[in-house]
Design an enzyme around this catalytic site. Structure first.
Site, PDB file in Angstrom:
ATOM      1  CB  CYS A  30       5.374  -8.606  -1.980  1.00  0.00           C
ATOM      2  SG  CYS A  30       6.905  -8.727  -1.865  1.00  0.00           S
ATOM      3  CG  HIS A  54       4.554  -5.001   0.888  1.00  0.00           C
ATOM      4  ND1 HIS A  54       3.924  -6.627   1.668  1.00  0.00           N
ATOM      5  CD2 HIS A  54       6.370  -5.228   0.669  1.00  0.00           C
ATOM      6  CE1 HIS A  54       4.865  -7.332   1.541  1.00  0.00           C
ATOM      7  NE2 HIS A  54       6.316  -6.956   0.972  1.00  0.00           N
ATOM      8  CD  GLU A  64       0.622  -4.933   2.179  1.00  0.00           C
ATOM      9  OE1 GLU A  64       1.580  -5.756   2.226  1.00  0.00           O
ATOM     10  OE2 GLU A  64       1.037  -4.679   0.928  1.00  0.00           O
TER      11      GLU A  64
END
Length: 286
Positions: free
Chosen positions: A119, A247, A249
Protein backbone atom coordinates in the site's frame (compact mmCIF):
# COMPACT_ATOMS: atom_id res chain seq x y z
CA UNK A 1 20.56 -21.59 6.60
CA UNK A 2 18.45 -22.38 9.64
CA UNK A 3 14.93 -21.07 9.76
CA UNK A 4 15.48 -18.89 12.82
CA UNK A 5 18.55 -17.22 11.32
CA UNK A 6 16.72 -15.42 8.53
CA UNK A 7 16.33 -11.82 9.67
CA UNK A 8 13.76 -9.48 8.20
CA UNK A 9 13.33 -5.75 8.76
CA UNK A 10 9.95 -4.04 9.19
CA UNK A 11 9.90 -0.24 9.18
CA UNK A 12 7.65 1.99 11.30
CA UNK A 13 7.27 5.66 12.19
CA UNK A 14 6.36 8.95 10.48
CA UNK A 15 2.86 7.77 9.62
CA UNK A 16 3.47 4.07 8.88
CA UNK A 17 0.77 2.21 10.82
CA UNK A 18 0.72 -1.45 9.74
CA UNK A 19 4.10 -2.48 11.12
CA UNK A 20 2.90 -4.87 13.84
CA UNK A 21 0.61 -6.81 11.50
CA UNK A 22 3.42 -7.00 8.93
CA UNK A 23 5.97 -8.18 11.49
CA UNK A 24 3.49 -10.80 12.71
CA UNK A 25 3.01 -12.10 9.16
CA UNK A 26 6.79 -12.30 8.79
CA UNK A 27 7.10 -14.32 11.98
CA UNK A 28 4.29 -16.69 11.00
CA UNK A 29 6.19 -17.37 7.78
CA UNK A 30 9.39 -18.17 9.68
CA UNK A 31 11.35 -14.91 9.71
CA UNK A 32 13.08 -13.37 12.71
CA UNK A 33 11.40 -9.99 12.18
CA UNK A 34 12.78 -6.82 13.74
CA UNK A 35 11.05 -3.45 13.90
CA UNK A 36 13.02 -0.26 13.20
CA UNK A 37 12.01 3.40 12.99
CA UNK A 38 12.49 4.71 9.46
CA UNK A 39 14.60 7.62 10.74
CA UNK A 40 16.95 5.19 12.50
CA UNK A 41 17.41 3.34 9.22
CA UNK A 42 18.12 6.58 7.37
CA UNK A 43 20.67 7.54 10.03
CA UNK A 44 22.55 4.27 9.49
CA UNK A 45 21.87 3.16 5.90
CA UNK A 46 24.37 0.32 5.94
CA UNK A 47 22.35 -1.45 8.65
CA UNK A 48 19.95 -2.82 6.02
CA UNK A 49 22.61 -5.26 4.82
CA UNK A 50 22.30 -7.39 7.97
CA UNK A 51 18.82 -8.41 6.81
CA UNK A 52 17.59 -10.57 3.93
CA UNK A 53 14.11 -9.10 3.64
CA UNK A 54 12.92 -5.48 4.01
CA UNK A 55 9.24 -4.65 4.53
CA UNK A 56 7.79 -1.19 3.85
CA UNK A 57 4.30 -1.45 5.39
CA UNK A 58 1.15 0.54 4.74
CA UNK A 59 0.11 3.80 6.38
CA UNK A 60 0.39 7.51 5.67
CA UNK A 61 4.12 8.18 5.44
CA UNK A 62 4.93 11.83 6.22
CA UNK A 63 1.20 12.46 6.29
CA UNK A 64 1.10 12.06 2.50
CA UNK A 65 1.37 15.87 2.49
CA UNK A 66 2.95 15.98 -0.98
CA UNK A 67 0.93 13.03 -2.21
CA UNK A 68 1.29 9.44 -1.06
CA UNK A 69 4.91 8.72 0.00
CA UNK A 70 6.31 11.51 -2.20
CA UNK A 71 8.28 13.29 0.53
CA UNK A 72 10.22 10.18 1.54
CA UNK A 73 10.81 9.26 -2.11
CA UNK A 74 12.39 12.68 -2.70
CA UNK A 75 14.71 12.11 0.27
CA UNK A 76 15.78 8.70 -1.04
CA UNK A 77 16.47 9.99 -4.55
CA UNK A 78 18.03 13.40 -3.98
CA UNK A 79 19.30 13.72 -0.42
CA UNK A 80 22.93 12.62 0.01
CA UNK A 81 23.72 10.32 2.92
CA UNK A 82 26.90 11.20 4.79
CA UNK A 83 27.83 7.87 6.26
CA UNK A 84 30.48 5.19 5.86
CA UNK A 85 27.98 3.20 3.81
CA UNK A 86 28.93 5.50 0.96
CA UNK A 87 32.00 3.85 -0.46
CA UNK A 88 33.08 6.51 -2.93
CA UNK A 89 32.34 7.66 -6.44
CA UNK A 90 32.01 4.15 -7.90
CA UNK A 91 28.80 3.04 -9.49
CA UNK A 92 26.71 -0.02 -8.82
CA UNK A 93 26.21 -2.75 -11.41
CA UNK A 94 23.15 -0.87 -12.65
CA UNK A 95 25.13 2.37 -13.16
CA UNK A 96 23.42 4.24 -10.32
CA UNK A 97 25.73 6.89 -8.84
CA UNK A 98 26.60 6.39 -5.17
CA UNK A 99 25.63 8.71 -2.36
CA UNK A 100 21.87 8.29 -1.87
CA UNK A 101 19.80 5.90 0.20
CA UNK A 102 18.29 4.66 -3.06
CA UNK A 103 21.75 3.33 -3.94
CA UNK A 104 21.90 1.30 -0.72
CA UNK A 105 18.58 -0.30 -1.62
CA UNK A 106 19.77 -1.08 -5.15
CA UNK A 107 22.88 -2.76 -3.71
CA UNK A 108 20.67 -4.67 -1.27
CA UNK A 109 18.74 -6.13 -4.21
CA UNK A 110 21.89 -6.74 -6.27
CA UNK A 111 23.12 -8.91 -3.39
CA UNK A 112 20.15 -11.24 -3.90
CA UNK A 113 17.93 -9.94 -1.13
CA UNK A 114 14.21 -9.13 -1.30
CA UNK A 115 11.90 -6.15 -0.67
CA UNK A 116 8.14 -5.79 -0.31
CA UNK A 117 6.15 -2.56 -0.27
CA UNK A 118 2.51 -2.77 0.80
CA UNK A 119 0.00 0.00 0.00
CA UNK A 120 1.86 3.15 1.16
CA UNK A 121 5.06 1.11 0.86
CA UNK A 122 4.14 0.29 -2.75
CA UNK A 123 3.58 3.99 -3.40
CA UNK A 124 7.04 4.67 -1.97
CA UNK A 125 8.77 2.07 -4.18
CA UNK A 126 6.99 3.38 -7.28
CA UNK A 127 7.80 7.03 -6.63
CA UNK A 128 11.40 6.20 -5.81
CA UNK A 129 11.74 4.35 -9.10
CA UNK A 130 12.51 0.94 -7.60
CA UNK A 131 9.38 -0.27 -9.38
CA UNK A 132 8.90 -1.27 -12.10
CA UNK A 133 12.52 -0.38 -13.08
CA UNK A 134 12.02 -1.66 -16.63
CA UNK A 135 15.36 -2.74 -18.14
CA UNK A 136 17.05 -2.09 -14.79
CA UNK A 137 16.25 1.62 -14.75
CA UNK A 138 16.24 1.99 -10.96
CA UNK A 139 15.58 5.54 -9.82
CA UNK A 140 13.61 6.54 -12.92
CA UNK A 141 9.90 6.93 -12.18
CA UNK A 142 7.73 5.63 -15.02
CA UNK A 143 4.59 4.78 -13.01
CA UNK A 144 2.61 6.57 -10.33
CA UNK A 145 -0.23 5.82 -7.95
CA UNK A 146 -2.79 8.58 -7.78
CA UNK A 147 -6.30 9.34 -6.48
CA UNK A 148 -8.98 6.69 -6.93
CA UNK A 149 -11.40 7.35 -9.79
CA UNK A 150 -14.30 7.18 -7.33
CA UNK A 151 -12.90 10.23 -5.51
CA UNK A 152 -12.90 8.63 -2.07
CA UNK A 153 -11.05 6.27 0.22
CA UNK A 154 -11.81 2.62 -0.58
CA UNK A 155 -11.97 -0.05 2.12
CA UNK A 156 -13.14 -3.36 0.63
CA UNK A 157 -12.02 -6.89 -0.28
CA UNK A 158 -10.94 -7.59 -3.85
CA UNK A 159 -10.32 -10.56 -6.11
CA UNK A 160 -6.87 -10.66 -7.67
CA UNK A 161 -5.63 -12.43 -10.76
CA UNK A 162 -1.96 -13.43 -10.54
CA UNK A 163 0.31 -13.45 -13.58
CA UNK A 164 1.86 -16.91 -13.33
CA UNK A 165 4.45 -15.98 -15.98
CA UNK A 166 5.87 -13.18 -13.86
CA UNK A 167 9.33 -13.61 -12.34
CA UNK A 168 8.03 -12.38 -8.98
CA UNK A 169 9.31 -14.70 -6.25
CA UNK A 170 6.53 -13.66 -3.85
CA UNK A 171 3.69 -15.09 -5.96
CA UNK A 172 5.21 -18.41 -6.94
CA UNK A 173 2.57 -21.17 -7.30
CA UNK A 174 -0.28 -18.69 -6.73
CA UNK A 175 -3.03 -18.24 -9.37
CA UNK A 176 -5.46 -15.94 -7.58
CA UNK A 177 -5.96 -14.23 -4.25
CA UNK A 178 -8.61 -12.50 -2.18
CA UNK A 179 -7.29 -9.61 -0.09
CA UNK A 180 -8.48 -6.34 1.46
CA UNK A 181 -7.61 -2.89 0.12
CA UNK A 182 -7.77 0.39 2.04
CA UNK A 183 -6.45 3.40 0.16
CA UNK A 184 -7.32 6.76 -1.36
CA UNK A 185 -4.50 6.89 -3.91
CA UNK A 186 -4.31 3.46 -5.50
CA UNK A 187 -4.88 4.14 -9.18
CA UNK A 188 -1.85 2.95 -11.13
CA UNK A 189 -1.03 5.19 -14.10
CA UNK A 190 1.74 4.28 -16.55
CA UNK A 191 3.95 6.76 -18.39
CA UNK A 192 2.90 7.17 -22.00
CA UNK A 193 4.90 5.46 -24.74
CA UNK A 194 6.55 2.07 -24.79
CA UNK A 195 6.65 1.55 -21.01
CA UNK A 196 3.29 -0.21 -20.78
CA UNK A 197 4.03 -2.74 -23.51
CA UNK A 198 7.47 -3.42 -22.01
CA UNK A 199 5.91 -3.96 -18.59
CA UNK A 200 3.43 -6.44 -20.02
CA UNK A 201 5.96 -8.26 -22.17
CA UNK A 202 8.59 -8.55 -19.43
CA UNK A 203 6.25 -9.66 -16.65
CA UNK A 204 6.36 -6.59 -14.41
CA UNK A 205 2.59 -6.72 -13.87
CA UNK A 206 2.15 -9.31 -11.14
CA UNK A 207 -1.45 -8.90 -10.00
CA UNK A 208 -4.60 -7.42 -11.52
CA UNK A 209 -7.94 -6.60 -9.97
CA UNK A 210 -10.45 -9.21 -11.12
CA UNK A 211 -14.13 -10.09 -11.04
CA UNK A 212 -15.49 -13.14 -9.24
CA UNK A 213 -14.67 -15.29 -12.26
CA UNK A 214 -11.01 -14.29 -12.19
CA UNK A 215 -11.05 -12.01 -15.26
CA UNK A 216 -9.02 -8.81 -15.00
CA UNK A 217 -11.24 -5.74 -14.97
CA UNK A 218 -11.05 -1.96 -14.92
CA UNK A 219 -14.70 -1.73 -13.85
CA UNK A 220 -15.66 -0.43 -10.41
CA UNK A 221 -16.07 -1.82 -7.75
CA UNK A 222 -14.09 -4.97 -8.62
CA UNK A 223 -11.33 -2.56 -9.57
CA UNK A 224 -11.57 -0.16 -6.60
CA UNK A 225 -9.45 2.65 -8.03
CA UNK A 226 -9.52 2.56 -11.85
CA UNK A 227 -5.93 1.34 -12.30
CA UNK A 228 -4.66 1.14 -15.88
CA UNK A 229 -4.68 -2.49 -17.03
CA UNK A 230 -6.26 -3.26 -13.64
CA UNK A 231 -2.77 -3.21 -12.07
CA UNK A 232 -2.73 -4.11 -8.38
CA UNK A 233 0.93 -5.19 -8.01
CA UNK A 234 4.29 -4.80 -9.78
CA UNK A 235 7.74 -6.33 -9.63
CA UNK A 236 11.20 -5.28 -10.83
CA UNK A 237 13.31 -7.18 -13.42
CA UNK A 238 14.76 -9.49 -10.75
CA UNK A 239 11.38 -10.50 -9.33
CA UNK A 240 12.75 -9.72 -5.86
CA UNK A 241 11.24 -6.25 -5.39
CA UNK A 242 7.48 -6.49 -5.05
CA UNK A 243 4.85 -3.83 -4.45
CA UNK A 244 1.09 -4.25 -4.09
CA UNK A 245 -1.85 -2.09 -3.06
CA UNK A 246 -3.83 -4.88 -1.27
CA UNK A 247 -2.80 -5.83 2.27
CA UNK A 248 -1.53 -9.44 2.53
CA UNK A 249 -0.62 -8.94 6.20
CA UNK A 250 -4.32 -8.34 6.92
CA UNK A 251 -5.29 -11.85 5.83
CA UNK A 252 -3.02 -14.42 7.41
CA UNK A 253 -5.69 -16.33 9.39
CA UNK A 254 -8.88 -17.78 7.95
CA UNK A 255 -10.93 -15.98 10.62
CA UNK A 256 -9.93 -12.63 9.08
CA UNK A 257 -11.96 -13.49 5.97
CA UNK A 258 -15.26 -11.54 5.90
CA UNK A 259 -17.20 -14.79 5.27
CA UNK A 260 -15.15 -17.12 7.41
CA UNK A 261 -18.15 -18.60 9.22
CA UNK A 262 -19.82 -19.52 5.90
CA UNK A 263 -16.91 -20.93 3.91
CA UNK A 264 -14.61 -23.94 4.36
CA UNK A 265 -11.92 -23.57 6.98
CA UNK A 266 -8.65 -23.19 5.06
CA UNK A 267 -6.63 -22.66 8.27
CA UNK A 268 -4.54 -19.79 6.85
CA UNK A 269 -5.33 -16.67 4.85
CA UNK A 270 -4.23 -15.97 1.28
CA UNK A 271 -1.84 -13.22 2.33
CA UNK A 272 0.38 -15.56 4.34
CA UNK A 273 1.37 -17.36 1.12
CA UNK A 274 3.22 -14.25 -0.02
CA UNK A 275 5.37 -14.17 3.10
CA UNK A 276 5.93 -17.94 3.02
CA UNK A 277 7.17 -17.64 -0.57
CA UNK A 278 9.59 -14.94 0.57
CA UNK A 279 10.91 -17.21 3.30
CA UNK A 280 11.18 -20.19 0.94
CA UNK A 281 13.12 -18.10 -1.57
CA UNK A 282 15.71 -17.05 1.02
CA UNK A 283 16.06 -20.63 2.28
CA UNK A 284 16.67 -21.90 -1.25
CA UNK A 285 19.04 -19.16 -2.38
CA UNK A 286 21.22 -18.21 0.61
Amino acid sequence: MKKEQIKSLVLFGNGINCEHETAYANRLAGFDAELMHIDEMMGNPRCIHQYRFINFPGGFLDGDDLGSAKAQAVKWKYQSIHHDAVTGPDKSANGVPQGRFLDELVRFVENGNIIIGICNGFQLLVKTGLLPAVDGGYGKQTVTLTSNDCGRFEDRWVHLRVNTLSRCIFTRDIDNMYLPVRHGEGKCVIQAGATQSLMERKGHIVMQYADENGAATEAYPDNPNGSTKAIAALTDPTGRVFGLMPHPEAFVHHTQHPRWTREPDEKEGDGLRIFKNAHRYILENH
